[in-house]
Design a protein around this motif. Structure first.
Motif, mmCIF file in Angstrom:
data_model
loop_
_atom_site.group_PDB
_atom_site.id
_atom_site.type_symbol
_atom_site.label_atom_id
_atom_site.label_comp_id
_atom_site.label_asym_id
_atom_site.label_seq_id
_atom_site.Cartn_x
_atom_site.Cartn_y
_atom_site.Cartn_z
ATOM 1 N N ASN A 134 40.663 65.892 38.571
ATOM 2 C CA ASN A 134 39.531 65.259 38.916
ATOM 3 C C ASN A 134 39.781 63.611 38.594
ATOM 4 O O ASN A 134 40.352 63.078 37.810
ATOM 5 C CB ASN A 134 38.117 65.409 37.712
ATOM 6 N N HIS B 118 33.545 74.295 47.023
ATOM 7 C CA HIS B 118 33.267 75.069 45.710
ATOM 8 C C HIS B 118 34.078 76.196 45.067
ATOM 9 O O HIS B 118 35.008 76.840 45.821
ATOM 10 C CB HIS B 118 31.819 75.656 46.107
ATOM 11 N N LYS C 288 41.096 67.486 48.152
ATOM 12 C CA LYS C 288 40.074 66.779 48.363
ATOM 13 C C LYS C 288 39.751 66.980 49.829
ATOM 14 O O LYS C 288 40.757 66.595 50.471
ATOM 15 C CB LYS C 288 39.847 65.638 47.822
ATOM 16 N N PRO C 289 38.626 67.346 50.364
ATOM 17 C CA PRO C 289 37.516 67.575 49.524
ATOM 18 C C PRO C 289 37.110 68.968 49.163
ATOM 19 O O PRO C 289 37.522 69.917 49.924
ATOM 20 C CB PRO C 289 36.366 67.452 50.630
ATOM 21 N N LYS D 88 26.808 71.889 40.793
ATOM 22 C CA LYS D 88 27.297 71.679 41.891
ATOM 23 C C LYS D 88 26.901 70.152 42.707
ATOM 24 O O LYS D 88 26.050 69.824 42.397
ATOM 25 C CB LYS D 88 26.835 72.519 43.287
ATOM 26 N N TYR D 89 28.162 69.330 42.601
ATOM 27 C CA TYR D 89 27.948 67.932 42.828
ATOM 28 C C TYR D 89 27.901 67.644 44.308
ATOM 29 O O TYR D 89 28.581 68.214 44.951
ATOM 30 C CB TYR D 89 29.051 67.205 42.168
ATOM 31 N N VAL D 90 27.246 66.741 44.720
ATOM 32 C CA VAL D 90 27.248 66.407 46.056
ATOM 33 C C VAL D 90 28.516 65.652 46.623
ATOM 34 O O VAL D 90 29.020 66.158 47.557
ATOM 35 C CB VAL D 90 26.358 65.194 46.454
ATOM 36 N N ASN D 91 29.139 64.947 45.612
ATOM 37 C CA ASN D 91 30.583 64.702 45.919
ATOM 38 C C ASN D 91 31.566 64.949 44.788
ATOM 39 O O ASN D 91 31.785 64.234 43.597
ATOM 40 C CB ASN D 91 30.669 63.091 46.094
ATOM 41 N N PRO D 92 32.005 66.151 44.639
ATOM 42 C CA PRO D 92 32.956 66.855 43.742
ATOM 43 C C PRO D 92 33.877 65.919 43.238
ATOM 44 O O PRO D 92 34.713 65.314 44.266
ATOM 45 C CB PRO D 92 33.376 68.404 44.068
ATOM 46 N N PRO D 93 34.274 65.543 42.040
ATOM 47 C CA PRO D 93 35.470 64.901 41.734
ATOM 48 C C PRO D 93 36.881 65.258 41.883
ATOM 49 O O PRO D 93 37.633 64.431 41.556
ATOM 50 C CB PRO D 93 35.014 64.373 40.234
#
Length: 199
Positions: free
Chosen positions: A139, A106, A102-103, A11-16
């Protein structure tokens, strides 16, 4: 006791992910009525209160006695939007699409939206089969540097020959086909073979 293979979900802090789309297409032999989008809207309007209409052009390949030919189809789609406009449900003849821009939060949250819309859509059209399902992630990764070596940032990337000029942007698409297998839909009698693609 046999060990289970567990996949670690990163899991990314800032998902692309700029947009993620899940689309279902149902068999042509399922009856379609122009009142279905309105009935579905009544089921999902609490989560998607805004409503819109648009026409979509699609090119389909048809195989007839004269061989393979292209045909342009224009279909009307109903679009139901969340209050903030970030997520939407699109409905057309034997088609259901769920998307979020975006955003991206998950997978658990997005899959809940897919399941909710899919179950309501099946109830409305009485579908016991799915022709195809496509899951697409778009992405967008921006790197604030004038020149970028892709291998410094990606494990999988396009390789450009040295004689080509360096370009400021690269578009790359990955498509994964899952083998067709007969499956059962909950509450249905059977399910046609389906194809799942992720890009």
């Amino acid at each position: 006791m046999r060990e289970k293979n567990m996949t670690t979900v990163r899991k990314y802090v800032n998902p692309p992910a700029a947009e993620v789309i899940c689309e279902f297409r149902f068999p042509q032999d399922i009856p379609w009525d122009m009142t279905y989008p309105g009935i579905l809207y009544n089921h999902v309007k609490d989560a998607y209160p805004k409503r819109d209409q648009r026409y979509v052009r699609e090119v389909v390949m048809l195989l007839g006695p004269e061989g393979l030919r292209e045909e342009l189809l224009v279909t009307e789609r109903s679009i139901f939007l969340a209050e903030d406009g970030g997520c939407a449900v699109q409905v057309g003849p034997r088609l259901l699409s769920v998307s979020c821009q975006k955003p991206y939060v998950h997978w658990e949250a997005f899959s809940t939206r897919i399941t909710g819309a899919f179950d309501r859509f099946r109830e409305v059209i009485s579908a016991d089969a799915v022709n195809t399902m496509n899951l697409r992630y778009v992405n967008l990764i921006e790197i604030p540097e004038p020149e970028v070596t892709l291998s410094d940032y990606f494990a999988f990337y396009p390789v450009l020959p040295p004689e080509l000029p360096r370009v400021p942007a690269v578009h790359h698409r990955v498509r994964v086909l899952v083998p067709r297998q007969p499956r059962q839909l909950p509450g249905g009698t059977h399910r046609r073979r389906s194809r799942i693609a992720r890009a």
